[in-house]
Design a protein around this motif. Structure first.
Motif, PDB file in Angstrom:
ATOM      1  N   ASP A 140     -53.640  44.898   1.779  1.00  0.00           N
ATOM      2  CA  ASP A 140     -55.049  45.141   1.463  1.00  0.00           C
ATOM      3  C   ASP A 140     -55.870  45.121   2.749  1.00  0.00           C
ATOM      4  N   ASP A 141     -56.175  46.308   3.270  1.00  0.00           N
ATOM      5  CA  ASP A 141     -56.919  46.414   4.525  1.00  0.00           C
ATOM      6  C   ASP A 141     -58.355  45.922   4.421  1.00  0.00           C
ATOM      7  N   SER A 142     -58.880  45.747   3.210  1.00  0.00           N
ATOM      8  CA  SER A 142     -60.265  45.309   3.050  1.00  0.00           C
ATOM      9  C   SER A 142     -60.406  43.789   2.997  1.00  0.00           C
ATOM     10  N   LYS A 143     -59.287  43.080   2.919  1.00  0.00           N
ATOM     11  CA  LYS A 143     -59.313  41.624   2.865  1.00  0.00           C
ATOM     12  C   LYS A 143     -59.675  41.055   4.233  1.00  0.00           C
ATOM     13  N   THR A 144     -60.522  40.020   4.253  1.00  0.00           N
ATOM     14  CA  THR A 144     -60.819  39.381   5.541  1.00  0.00           C
ATOM     15  C   THR A 144     -59.588  38.589   5.983  1.00  0.00           C
TER      16      THR A 144
ATOM     17  N   ASP B 259     -56.917  48.181  13.713  1.00  0.00           N
ATOM     18  CA  ASP B 259     -57.630  49.095  14.612  1.00  0.00           C
ATOM     19  C   ASP B 259     -57.864  48.476  15.986  1.00  0.00           C
TER      20      ASP B 259
ATOM     21  N   GLU C  84     -59.299  35.322   4.214  1.00  0.00           N
ATOM     22  CA  GLU C  84     -58.763  35.487   2.850  1.00  0.00           C
ATOM     23  C   GLU C  84     -57.257  35.717   2.870  1.00  0.00           C
TER      24      GLU C  84
ATOM     25  N   THR D 158     -65.157  37.537   9.062  1.00  0.00           N
ATOM     26  CA  THR D 158     -65.762  38.864   8.901  1.00  0.00           C
ATOM     27  C   THR D 158     -64.811  39.996   9.260  1.00  0.00           C
ATOM     28  N   THR D 159     -63.794  39.737  10.065  1.00  0.00           N
ATOM     29  CA  THR D 159     -62.846  40.777  10.467  1.00  0.00           C
ATOM     30  C   THR D 159     -61.850  41.010   9.341  1.00  0.00           C
ATOM     31  N   THR D 160     -61.653  42.271   8.986  1.00  0.00           N
ATOM     32  CA  THR D 160     -60.700  42.604   7.922  1.00  0.00           C
ATOM     33  C   THR D 160     -59.328  42.910   8.515  1.00  0.00           C
TER      34      THR D 160
ATOM     35  N   GLY E 210     -57.692  45.656   8.103  1.00  0.00           N
ATOM     36  CA  GLY E 210     -57.789  47.016   8.654  1.00  0.00           C
ATOM     37  C   GLY E 210     -58.431  47.028  10.031  1.00  0.00           C
ATOM     38  N   GLN E 211     -59.479  46.222  10.199  1.00  0.00           N
ATOM     39  CA  GLN E 211     -60.132  46.147  11.506  1.00  0.00           C
ATOM     40  C   GLN E 211     -59.201  45.541  12.554  1.00  0.00           C
TER      41      GLN E 211
END
Length: 141
Positions: free
Chosen positions: A106-110, A56, A113, A48-50, A52-53
Protein backbone atom coordinates in the motif's frame (compact mmCIF):
# COMPACT_ATOMS: atom_id res chain seq x y z
CA UNK A 1 29.27 24.87 30.76
CA UNK A 2 28.04 22.06 28.49
CA UNK A 3 25.55 19.60 29.89
CA UNK A 4 25.68 15.89 29.27
CA UNK A 5 22.54 13.94 28.49
CA UNK A 6 22.78 10.23 29.20
CA UNK A 7 21.04 8.22 26.49
CA UNK A 8 22.58 4.91 27.54
CA UNK A 9 19.22 3.54 28.68
CA UNK A 10 17.32 4.67 25.54
CA UNK A 11 17.07 2.26 22.62
CA UNK A 12 18.21 3.80 19.35
CA UNK A 13 14.83 3.21 17.74
CA UNK A 14 13.35 5.60 20.32
CA UNK A 15 16.26 8.06 20.52
CA UNK A 16 15.08 10.21 17.60
CA UNK A 17 11.59 11.66 17.11
CA UNK A 18 9.30 10.16 14.47
CA UNK A 19 9.68 13.29 12.36
CA UNK A 20 13.45 12.88 12.04
CA UNK A 21 14.21 9.19 11.61
CA UNK A 22 17.22 7.56 10.00
CA UNK A 23 16.34 4.69 7.65
CA UNK A 24 18.53 2.24 5.79
CA UNK A 25 17.26 1.18 2.36
CA UNK A 26 18.89 -2.04 1.16
CA UNK A 27 18.81 -1.61 -2.63
CA UNK A 28 18.94 -5.09 -4.18
CA UNK A 29 20.19 -5.49 -7.73
CA UNK A 30 20.51 -9.29 -7.80
CA UNK A 31 19.19 -11.88 -5.38
CA UNK A 32 21.15 -14.69 -7.03
CA UNK A 33 24.50 -12.91 -6.72
CA UNK A 34 23.56 -11.18 -3.45
CA UNK A 35 24.28 -7.79 -4.96
CA UNK A 36 22.96 -5.04 -2.72
CA UNK A 37 24.01 -1.65 -1.49
CA UNK A 38 22.73 0.33 1.46
CA UNK A 39 21.30 3.81 1.10
CA UNK A 40 21.08 5.73 4.37
CA UNK A 41 18.32 8.34 4.46
CA UNK A 42 18.29 10.91 7.26
CA UNK A 43 15.57 13.12 8.69
CA UNK A 44 12.64 11.15 7.28
CA UNK A 45 9.28 12.04 8.82
CA UNK A 46 7.62 8.70 9.53
CA UNK A 47 4.26 10.30 10.26
CA UNK A 48 3.86 12.11 6.92
CA UNK A 49 6.07 10.21 4.45
CA UNK A 50 4.24 7.43 2.62
CA UNK A 51 5.63 4.15 1.35
CA UNK A 52 5.30 5.45 -2.23
CA UNK A 53 7.19 8.62 -1.34
CA UNK A 54 9.98 6.58 0.27
CA UNK A 55 10.29 4.55 -2.94
CA UNK A 56 10.49 7.79 -4.94
CA UNK A 57 13.05 9.34 -2.56
CA UNK A 58 15.19 6.21 -2.81
CA UNK A 59 14.97 5.95 -6.60
CA UNK A 60 15.80 9.66 -6.95
CA UNK A 61 18.87 9.28 -4.71
CA UNK A 62 20.03 6.33 -6.83
CA UNK A 63 19.70 8.43 -9.98
CA UNK A 64 21.65 11.45 -8.72
CA UNK A 65 24.16 10.19 -6.15
CA UNK A 66 27.57 9.00 -7.33
CA UNK A 67 28.39 5.31 -7.13
CA UNK A 68 24.90 4.05 -7.95
CA UNK A 69 25.29 3.65 -11.74
CA UNK A 70 25.02 -0.20 -11.69
CA UNK A 71 21.64 0.11 -9.93
CA UNK A 72 20.09 2.69 -12.24
CA UNK A 73 18.87 0.17 -14.82
CA UNK A 74 16.98 -2.04 -12.32
CA UNK A 75 13.23 -1.53 -12.02
CA UNK A 76 12.89 -1.07 -8.27
CA UNK A 77 9.16 -1.43 -7.65
CA UNK A 78 8.75 -3.19 -4.29
CA UNK A 79 9.71 -2.74 -0.64
CA UNK A 80 9.83 -5.18 2.23
CA UNK A 81 10.74 -4.63 5.86
CA UNK A 82 14.09 -6.25 6.60
CA UNK A 83 14.68 -5.51 10.27
CA UNK A 84 13.96 -3.12 13.09
CA UNK A 85 16.50 -1.75 15.54
CA UNK A 86 17.01 -4.25 18.38
CA UNK A 87 14.91 -6.83 16.54
CA UNK A 88 15.77 -10.25 15.17
CA UNK A 89 17.49 -10.42 11.79
CA UNK A 90 17.10 -13.04 9.12
CA UNK A 91 19.79 -15.61 8.38
CA UNK A 92 19.44 -14.91 4.65
CA UNK A 93 22.03 -12.29 3.77
CA UNK A 94 20.10 -10.67 0.92
CA UNK A 95 16.42 -10.62 2.00
CA UNK A 96 14.10 -12.31 4.46
CA UNK A 97 12.11 -14.87 2.46
CA UNK A 98 9.58 -15.44 5.21
CA UNK A 99 6.98 -12.92 6.34
CA UNK A 100 5.37 -12.04 3.03
CA UNK A 101 3.09 -9.74 5.05
CA UNK A 102 6.13 -7.46 5.46
CA UNK A 103 6.01 -6.60 1.73
CA UNK A 104 4.71 -3.03 1.57
CA UNK A 105 1.93 -3.15 -1.01
CA UNK A 106 0.00 0.00 0.00
CA UNK A 107 1.92 3.01 -1.31
CA UNK A 108 -0.49 5.42 0.42
CA UNK A 109 0.27 4.13 3.93
CA UNK A 110 2.52 6.33 6.06
CA UNK A 111 5.76 4.79 7.24
CA UNK A 112 4.56 4.97 10.85
CA UNK A 113 1.41 3.04 9.88
CA UNK A 114 3.61 0.46 8.16
CA UNK A 115 5.55 -0.10 11.40
CA UNK A 116 8.68 1.96 10.72
CA UNK A 117 10.76 3.31 13.58
CA UNK A 118 14.12 5.06 13.73
CA UNK A 119 16.83 2.77 12.31
CA UNK A 120 14.43 0.52 10.41
CA UNK A 121 16.01 -1.36 7.50
CA UNK A 122 13.89 -1.93 4.43
CA UNK A 123 14.70 -3.69 1.16
CA UNK A 124 13.98 -2.06 -2.22
CA UNK A 125 13.92 -4.50 -5.12
CA UNK A 126 12.26 -5.77 -8.28
CA UNK A 127 9.19 -7.83 -7.31
CA UNK A 128 9.42 -10.22 -10.27
CA UNK A 129 13.06 -11.05 -9.47
CA UNK A 130 12.08 -11.59 -5.83
CA UNK A 131 9.34 -14.06 -6.77
CA UNK A 132 11.77 -15.97 -9.02
CA UNK A 133 14.30 -16.12 -6.17
CA UNK A 134 11.64 -17.37 -3.73
CA UNK A 135 10.89 -20.24 -6.10
CA UNK A 136 14.57 -21.17 -6.41
CA UNK A 137 16.65 -19.50 -3.66
CA UNK A 138 20.07 -20.48 -4.97
CA UNK A 139 22.97 -18.07 -4.76
CA UNK A 140 26.00 -17.93 -7.01
CA UNK A 141 29.42 -16.47 -6.39
Amino acid sequence: MATYTDFSDVHTNLARPKNSAILTVRVIKSFQYRTERSLVLKDINLETTTVGQLKDISRQAIQIQPGWKPYRNVELDAMKLYSQAHGAKTTNLIINLDHDEWILTDDSKTLAEAGFENETEVSLFNRDLYEQFRENPKTTW
